[in-house]
Design an enzyme around this catalytic site. Structure first.
Site, short mmCIF file in Angstrom:
data_model
loop_
_atom_site.label_atom_id
_atom_site.label_comp_id
_atom_site.label_asym_id
_atom_site.label_seq_id
_atom_site.Cartn_x
_atom_site.Cartn_y
_atom_site.Cartn_z
N GLY A 79 2.83 -2.65 8.56
CA GLY A 79 3.11 -2.83 9.98
C GLY A 79 4.59 -3.11 10.18
N THR B 93 0.83 -1.21 0.00
CA THR B 93 0.00 0.00 0.00
C THR B 93 0.86 1.26 0.00
N GLU C 78 -6.06 -6.00 3.97
CA GLU C 78 -6.13 -7.21 3.14
C GLU C 78 -7.23 -7.12 2.12
C1 LIG Z 1 -0.26 -12.49 13.30
C2 LIG Z 1 -1.13 -12.12 14.42
C3 LIG Z 1 -1.98 -10.90 14.14
C4 LIG Z 1 -3.08 -10.77 15.15
C5 LIG Z 1 -4.21 -9.81 14.72
C6 LIG Z 1 -5.41 -10.03 15.61
C7 LIG Z 1 -6.68 -9.38 15.12
C8 LIG Z 1 -7.20 -9.85 13.80
C9 LIG Z 1 -7.57 -11.22 13.81
C10 LIG Z 1 -7.18 -12.05 12.82
C11 LIG Z 1 -6.27 -11.71 11.68
C12 LIG Z 1 -4.98 -12.44 11.81
C13 LIG Z 1 -3.97 -12.32 10.66
C14 LIG Z 1 -3.85 -11.02 9.97
C15 LIG Z 1 -3.02 -9.99 10.68
C16 LIG Z 1 -2.31 -9.09 9.69
C17 LIG Z 1 -2.28 -7.65 10.06
C18 LIG Z 1 -2.63 -6.68 8.95
C19 LIG Z 1 -2.21 -7.10 7.53
C20 LIG Z 1 -2.69 -6.17 6.47
C21 LIG Z 1 -1.82 -6.20 5.25
C22 LIG Z 1 -2.37 -5.53 4.06
O1 LIG Z 1 -3.36 -4.86 4.09
S1 LIG Z 1 -1.48 -5.88 2.63
C23 LIG Z 1 -2.28 -4.94 1.38
C24 LIG Z 1 -3.63 -5.54 1.04
N1 LIG Z 1 -4.14 -4.92 -0.14
C25 LIG Z 1 -5.12 -5.47 -0.89
O2 LIG Z 1 -5.71 -6.48 -0.54
C26 LIG Z 1 -5.43 -4.76 -2.17
C27 LIG Z 1 -6.80 -5.17 -2.71
N2 LIG Z 1 -6.81 -5.07 -4.16
C28 LIG Z 1 -6.66 -6.21 -4.95
O3 LIG Z 1 -6.54 -7.33 -4.49
C29 LIG Z 1 -6.72 -5.99 -6.44
O4 LIG Z 1 -6.37 -4.65 -6.76
C30 LIG Z 1 -8.14 -6.28 -7.01
C31 LIG Z 1 -8.41 -7.73 -6.89
C32 LIG Z 1 -9.19 -5.48 -6.26
C33 LIG Z 1 -8.18 -5.85 -8.46
O5 LIG Z 1 -7.02 -6.37 -9.08
P1 LIG Z 1 -6.80 -6.12 -10.64
O6 LIG Z 1 -7.24 -4.75 -11.00
O7 LIG Z 1 -5.41 -6.51 -10.98
O8 LIG Z 1 -7.73 -7.23 -11.27
P2 LIG Z 1 -9.16 -7.07 -11.92
O9 LIG Z 1 -10.18 -6.59 -10.95
O10 LIG Z 1 -8.98 -6.31 -13.21
O11 LIG Z 1 -9.46 -8.61 -12.24
C34 LIG Z 1 -8.68 -9.26 -13.24
C35 LIG Z 1 -8.80 -10.74 -13.03
O12 LIG Z 1 -7.91 -11.14 -11.99
C36 LIG Z 1 -8.61 -11.94 -11.05
N3 LIG Z 1 -7.97 -11.74 -9.74
C37 LIG Z 1 -7.84 -10.58 -9.07
N4 LIG Z 1 -7.18 -10.80 -7.91
C38 LIG Z 1 -6.89 -12.12 -7.88
C39 LIG Z 1 -6.21 -12.96 -6.94
N5 LIG Z 1 -5.73 -12.47 -5.77
N6 LIG Z 1 -6.08 -14.26 -7.21
C40 LIG Z 1 -6.60 -14.75 -8.37
N7 LIG Z 1 -7.26 -14.03 -9.32
C41 LIG Z 1 -7.38 -12.72 -9.05
C42 LIG Z 1 -10.00 -11.42 -11.10
O13 LIG Z 1 -10.89 -12.38 -10.54
C43 LIG Z 1 -10.18 -11.20 -12.56
O14 LIG Z 1 -10.42 -12.43 -13.16
P3 LIG Z 1 -11.39 -12.51 -14.44
O15 LIG Z 1 -11.33 -13.93 -14.83
O16 LIG Z 1 -10.83 -11.53 -15.44
O17 LIG Z 1 -12.74 -12.08 -13.94
C1 LIG Z 2 -4.71 -1.55 10.49
C2 LIG Z 2 -4.20 -1.59 9.08
C3 LIG Z 2 -3.04 -2.31 8.80
C4 LIG Z 2 -2.53 -2.33 7.50
N1 LIG Z 2 -1.36 -3.02 7.24
C5 LIG Z 2 -0.86 -3.01 5.98
C6 LIG Z 2 0.37 -3.67 5.71
O1 LIG Z 2 0.99 -4.24 6.59
N2 LIG Z 2 0.87 -3.64 4.43
C7 LIG Z 2 0.20 -2.99 3.41
O2 LIG Z 2 0.69 -3.00 2.28
N3 LIG Z 2 -1.00 -2.36 3.65
C8 LIG Z 2 -1.52 -2.35 4.90
N4 LIG Z 2 -2.70 -1.71 5.15
C9 LIG Z 2 -3.33 -0.92 4.08
C10 LIG Z 2 -4.60 -1.59 3.56
O3 LIG Z 2 -4.27 -2.71 2.80
C11 LIG Z 2 -5.36 -0.53 2.73
O4 LIG Z 2 -5.82 0.46 3.64
C12 LIG Z 2 -6.53 -1.15 2.00
O5 LIG Z 2 -6.05 -1.95 0.95
C13 LIG Z 2 -7.46 -0.08 1.41
O6 LIG Z 2 -6.74 0.83 0.58
P1 LIG Z 2 -6.82 2.42 0.88
O7 LIG Z 2 -6.69 2.60 2.33
O8 LIG Z 2 -5.85 3.10 -0.01
O9 LIG Z 2 -8.30 2.81 0.48
P2 LIG Z 2 -8.75 3.11 -1.05
O10 LIG Z 2 -8.26 2.05 -1.94
O11 LIG Z 2 -8.44 4.53 -1.36
O12 LIG Z 2 -10.33 2.93 -0.89
C14 LIG Z 2 -11.05 3.91 -0.14
C15 LIG Z 2 -12.51 3.61 -0.32
O13 LIG Z 2 -12.87 3.80 -1.66
C16 LIG Z 2 -13.88 2.86 -2.05
N5 LIG Z 2 -13.36 2.09 -3.19
C17 LIG Z 2 -12.09 1.98 -3.59
N6 LIG Z 2 -11.99 1.21 -4.70
C18 LIG Z 2 -13.26 0.84 -5.02
C19 LIG Z 2 -13.84 0.05 -6.06
N7 LIG Z 2 -13.09 -0.55 -7.01
N8 LIG Z 2 -15.18 -0.13 -6.04
C20 LIG Z 2 -15.93 0.43 -5.07
N9 LIG Z 2 -15.45 1.21 -4.07
C21 LIG Z 2 -14.14 1.40 -4.05
C22 LIG Z 2 -14.12 1.96 -0.84
O14 LIG Z 2 -15.20 2.45 -0.11
C23 LIG Z 2 -12.84 2.13 -0.02
O15 LIG Z 2 -13.06 1.98 1.38
C24 LIG Z 2 -3.22 -1.65 6.45
C25 LIG Z 2 -4.39 -0.94 6.74
C26 LIG Z 2 -4.89 -0.91 8.04
C27 LIG Z 2 -6.16 -0.16 8.32
#
Ligand SMILES: CCCCCCCC/C=C\CCCCCCCCCCCC(=O)SCCNC(=O)CCNC(=O)[C@H](O)C(C)(C)COP(=O)(O)OP(=O)(O)OC[C@H]1O[C@@H](n2cnc3c(N)ncnc32)[C@H](O)[C@@H]1OP(=O)(O)O
Ligand SMILES: Cc1cc2nc3c(=O)[nH]c(=O)nc-3n(C[C@H](O)[C@H](O)[C@H](O)COP(=O)(O)OP(=O)(O)OC[C@H]3O[C@@H](n4cnc5c(N)ncnc54)[C@H](O)[C@@H]3O)c2cc1C
Length: 615
Positions: free
Chosen positions: A190, A151, A433
Site C-alpha cells: 500500500g 510481497t 498479513e
Molecule cells: C491503519 C488503518 C487501516 C484501516 C483498515 C481498516 C479495515 C481493516 C480493519 C482492521 C485492520 C487494521 C490494521 C491493518 C491494516 C493494514 C493494511 C494491509 C496490510 C497488509 C500487509 C501485508 O500483507 S504484508 C505481507 C504479509 N505476508 C505474509 O503474512 C506472508 C505469510 N507467510 C509467512 O508468514 C511465512 O511464509 C510462513 C509462516 C507461512 C512460513 O514461513 P517459513 O516457511 O519460513 O516457516 P515454516 O513454515 O518452515 O516454519 C518454520 C518454523 O518457524 C516458525 N514460524 C513461522 N513464522 C513465524 C513467526 N512469524 N514467528 C515465530 N515463528 C514463526 C514456525 O512455527 C516453525 O516453527 P517449528 O518450531 O519449526 O514448527
Molecule cells: C488489500 C491487500 C493489501 C495488501 N497489502 C500489502 C502490503 O502492504 N505489503 C505487502 O508486502 N503485501 C501486501 N499484500 C499482499 C498479501 O500479503 C498477499 O496477497 C498474501 O500474503 C497472499 O500471497 P499471494 O497473494 O501471493 O497468494 P499465494 O501465496 O500465491 O497463495 C494463493 C493461494 O494458494 C493457496 N496456498 C498458498 N500457499 C499455501 C500453503 N502453504 N498451503 C495451502 N494453501 C496454500 C491458498 O489458497 C492461497 O490463497 C496485500 C494484499 C491485499 C489483498
C-alpha cells in the site's frame, strides 16, 4: 432543529432493559476513556475539508486517489493537533482503540495506512537503537512516508521464496538491490505507487555468494524534493481492486539499486563492514512485523463488525415488511427470528473479538518484552495463536458483514449504505498479513507438536493445555457455560488427534511426511478452527439458543447504540441514529451526477438514432 427520530427507533430505545452508556464505558475501558474518545472525535471531525462534497463513489479511479491524499493530509494534521499533550500513552491508546475515526473520512481506507500500520512498526521492531532513533524521528513527523514491501508478483505466502536480492559489496560497503525477474517485482504494498518515498523491503541477502536469508532493508525510492523515482527504480500502481482503492497499492522493481550498509535494519541480524554476517538469535524474528499486524487486525475486525451490525440492526428496527399475522400490519423485520439469528451473532461476535483482542494484545506485549530480554520461549505460541485468531476473526467477520448486508435487502446493496465498502475492507484481511488457510496450517503445525508432547507426558502451555486433558469420551453434556466449554475442548482435542492419526496412516502407507501432511491438511485446518458437538445435544442447545434470541430482541438497538458510532463514522443511509432511512436514501440518490439533468446526452447521441433504426 434536529431531524425527528424514527418512531420505531424511539420505541426500541424506550424498551431497552439496560444502561447503554454503562456498556459504552465498559467497551471503552471506563467513563474517562469514553470521554477522551468522544472529545477526540469531536475535535477531529469538526475539521474543515475532511468530508466529500461529491460522494467518492462518483469520482474516477484517479480522482478518488487524489481526493484521498488531500483528506489524508488534513486528517493527519487534525489528529496531531487533537492529541492531548497531558494524556498518557495508555490513555491515548485507549482513546483510539475503539475509535474508527479514519472510517469517517475514508470509506475505502487511507493512502497513509501502511505508513502507520506497518512501516513504523517495522522500524520499531527491526531497527537497532541508532537506526530507530534516526528513522522514527523522520517517520513520526511525516517528513517521510513509508510502506512495507514484502510481497512480490510471484510470491506472497512463501517468504523464503522471495526473489528480490540484496548483495553486499564490501568494497563500497553497500547493498545492491535487484529484481532478477518480473515475478521478483514487489507487488501489492500500500502507498507504494505514488504516495510513499521510502519502504522497508524484505529481500534475500547474499554475501560472497552465500545466502543469509530474508532480511529487512529501509530503502528510499523517490526523491524527497521532486518525488521522481530514483535511478534503478521502476514504479507503478497495480490497478483497480474489489476495495482498498485509495490505498495506492503499487509495484516496484529494482535494477542494481545501491544502498548504504546502514540501511539494513540490524536489530536481529547484522552485516559488518567487511561482510561478516552475524545471525539473528531466531530467523523468524524478521517476521515480527507481521505478527504485530495480525494482533492489530483482530481488534480491527471487532470494530468493523460492530459498525456493520449497527447499520443492519437499526435498519431492521425501521424497516417494516410483509405480514407475520393476518390484519396485524407489517412488522419490523427485526421481529422475524431469522433476522435475529442473522444479526445477533454479529453483535456477540464483535464483543467476543474485542475481548479476545485485548487478551491477545496483552500476550503480544508480554512476549515482546521477553524478546527484549533475549527470552524467546513463548514466541512460537504467540505466532500460533496470532495466526489462528487473525484467520478466524477475519473469516467470521467477512461472513457476518456480508450477512448484515444481505439482511438489509436491496438497500444493503447500495454503496450509500456503506455495507459493501465495509465488506471490501474486511474481506481483504482474509488475504493480507497471511492468507487464512496458510495461517491455520501454521497453527495446526503447533497443535500437532503439542499433542505429541502431551502424549510423551510433557507439560503444555495454557492455551494448548486442552490437548493433555484426559477427558472421558462419555462426557455428560450440560448446557451451562462450563459444560459447553468442556464440550468444545473435548471435540477440539478429538479433531487434532484425528488429523494426527490420519497423517500416521498415510506415513504407514508409504507416503513421506510432507505428502502425509498435505493429504491431512483439510483435517488440520479444521483442527485449528473447527469444533462441533454430538447430535443429541444440538436440540437442547438449539432450544437454549432460540430462547436467548427472544431475550436479546428488546435490547438489540440498545446493544448497537452502545457501540457509540456517530453518524459520520457509520457513513450510512441505513444506519443513522435518527433512522430517517428513506429521506437519506433519496438525499444520496440525488447527489448522483446522472440526476443533474432529466435527459442524458446519450439519448440524443445513441438511443434516439438506435430506436429510430438510424444506427
Ligand atoms: C491503519 C488503518 C487501516 C484501516 C483498515 C481498516 C479495515 C481493516 C480493519 C482492521 C485492520 C487494521 C490494521 C491493518 C491494516 C493494514 C493494511 C494491509 C496490510 C497488509 C500487509 C501485508 O500483507 S504484508 C505481507 C504479509 N505476508 C505474509 O503474512 C506472508 C505469510 N507467510 C509467512 O508468514 C511465512 O511464509 C510462513 C509462516 C507461512 C512460513 O514461513 P517459513 O516457511 O519460513 O516457516 P515454516 O513454515 O518452515 O516454519 C518454520 C518454523 O518457524 C516458525 N514460524 C513461522 N513464522 C513465524 C513467526 N512469524 N514467528 C515465530 N515463528 C514463526 C514456525 O512455527 C516453525 O516453527 P517449528 O518450531 O519449526 O514448527
Ligand atoms: C488489500 C491487500 C493489501 C495488501 N497489502 C500489502 C502490503 O502492504 N505489503 C505487502 O508486502 N503485501 C501486501 N499484500 C499482499 C498479501 O500479503 C498477499 O496477497 C498474501 O500474503 C497472499 O500471497 P499471494 O497473494 O501471493 O497468494 P499465494 O501465496 O500465491 O497463495 C494463493 C493461494 O494458494 C493457496 N496456498 C498458498 N500457499 C499455501 C500453503 N502453504 N498451503 C495451502 N494453501 C496454500 C491458498 O489458497 C492461497 O490463497 C496485500 C494484499 C491485499 C489483498
Amino acid at each position: 432543529m434536529s431531524a425527528k427520530v424514527n418512531d420505531d427507533l424511539l420505541t426500541e430505545r424506550r424498551k431497552c432493559e439496560f444502561n447503554v452508556e454503562e456498556l459504552t464505558n465498559y467497551l471503552d475501558g471506563g467513563a474517562q476513556a469514553t470521554q477522551n474518545r468522544r472529545k477526540l472525535e469531536d475535535k477531529v471531525l469538526s475539521t474543515k475539508g475532511l468530508f466529500d462534497e461529491v460522494p467518492e463513489e462518483y469520482l474516477s479511479h484517479k480522482e478518488k486517489y487524489e481526493n484521498a491524499v488531500r483528506k489524508a493530509v488534513v486528517y493527519y494534521k487534525a489528529m496531531k493537533e487533537a492529541e492531548d499533550p497531558n494524556q498518557t500513552e495508555q490513555e491515548r491508546a485507549n482513546a483510539t482503540y475503539r475509535s474508527l475515526l479514519h472510517a469517517a473520512v475514508f470509506k475505502d481506507n487511507s493512502p497513509f495506512s501502511l505508513h502507520l500500520a506497518m512501516f513504523i512498526p517495522a522500524i520499531l521492531g527491526q531497527a537497532d537503537e541508532e537506526q530507530k532513533k534516526y528513522w522514527m524521528k523522520r517517520a513520526s513527523k511525516m517528513e517521510i512516508i513509508g510502506t512495507y514491501a514484502q510481497t512480490e508478483l510471484g510470491h506472497g505466502t512463501f517468504i523464503r521464496g522471495l526473489e528480490t536480492t540484496a548483495t553486499y559489496d564490501p568494497k563500497t560497503e553497500e547493498f545492491v538491490l535487484h529484481s532478477p525477474t518480473l515475478t521478483a517485482y514487489k507487488w501489492w504494498p500500500g502507498s507504494l505507487a505514488h504516495t510513499a518515498n521510502y519502504c522497508v523491503v524484505m529481500a534475500h541477502l547474499y554475501i560472497n555468494g552465500k545466502s543469509c536469508g530474508i532480511q529487512p532493508f529501509i530503502v528510499q525510492f523517490r526523491d524527497e524534493e521532486t518525488h521522481q523515482p530514483l535511478p534503478g527504480i521502476k514504479l507503478g500502481e497495480i490497478g483497480a481492486k474489489l476495495g482498498f482503492n485509495t490505498v495506492n497499492n503499487g509495484f516496484l522493481g529494482f535494477d542494481q539499486h545501491r544502498i548504504p550498509r546502514n540501511r539494513m535494519l540490524m536489530k536481529n541480524a547484522q552485516v559488518l563492514k567487511d561482510g561478516t554476517f552475524k545471525r539473528s538469535p531466531n530467523s523468524k524474528l524478521t517476521y515480527g512485523t507481521m505478527v504485530y499486524v495480525r494482533v492489530v487486525i483482530v481488534n480491527g475486525m471487532a470494530n468493523q463488525l460492530a459498525r456493520a451490525v449497527t447499520i443492519a440492526v437499526r435498519y431492521s428496527a425501521v424497516r417494516r415488511q410483509s405480514e407475520l399475522k393476518p390484519d396485524a400490519g407489517e412488522p419490523q423485520i427485526l421481529d422475524y427470528v431469522t433476522q435475529q439469528h442473522k444479526l445477533f451473532i454479529g453483535i456477540a461476535s464483535s464483543h467476543a473479538f474485542t475481548l479476545t483482542a485485548k487478551w491477545l494484545t496483552r500476550m503480544y506485549q508480554k512476549v515482546t518484552a521477553d524478546l527484549e530480554k533475549g527470552n524467546l520461549d513463548e514466541l512460537p505460541e504467540l505466532h500460533a495463536i496470532a495466526c489462528c485468531l487473525k484467520a478466524v476473526t477475519t473469516t467470521d467477520t467477512s461472513v457476518l458483514v456480508e450477512r448484515s448486508r444481505t439482511s438489509c435487502g436491496g438497500h444493503g446493496y447500495m454503496l450509500s449504505s456503506n455495507l459493501p465498502q465495509i465488506y471490501g475492507l474486511v474481506t481483504a484481511a482474509c488475504t493480507y498479513e497471511g492468507e487464512n488457510t496458510v495461517l491455520m496450517l501454521q497453527t495446526a503445525r503447533s497443535l500437532v507438536k503439542a499433542l505429541e508432547q502431551a502424549q510423551s507426558g510433557k507439560r503444555l502451555s495454557p492455551t494448548m493445555s486442552y490437548l493433555s486433558e484426559k477427558v472421558s469420551s462419555r462426557l455428560k453434556w450440560d448446557n451451562s457455560i462450563d459444560g459447553i466449554v468442556k464440550g468444545f475442548r473435548r471435540v477440539a482435542y478429538g479433531k487434532v488427534e484425528s488429523a494426527m492419526r490420519s497423517m500416521r496412516k498415510y506415513v504407514r502407507s508409504g507416503l513421506g511426511p510432507e505428502d502425509a501432511w498435505n493429504m491431512s491438511s483439510v483435517q488440520l485446518v479444521a483442527a485449528s478452527e473447527y469444533t462441533s458437538i454430538s447430535e443429541a445435544d444440538i436440540r437442547q442447545l438449539q432450544d437454549t439458543y432460540e430462547d436467548l434470541l427472544g431475550k436479546i430482541r428488546p435490547n438489540a438497538v440498545g446493544l448497537v447504540d452502545a457501540f457509540d458510532f456517530r453518524d459520520q463514522i457509520l457513513n450510512s443511509t441505513l444506519g443513522a441514529y435518527d433512522g430517517r432511512v428513506y429521506e437519506r436514501l433519496m438525499e444520496e440518490a440525488l447527489k448522483s451526477p446522472l440526476n443533474a439533468e432529466p435527459v442524458n446526452q446519450s439519448f440524443h447521441k445513441y438511443l434516439k438514432p438506435f430506436m429510430q433504426g438510424k444506427l
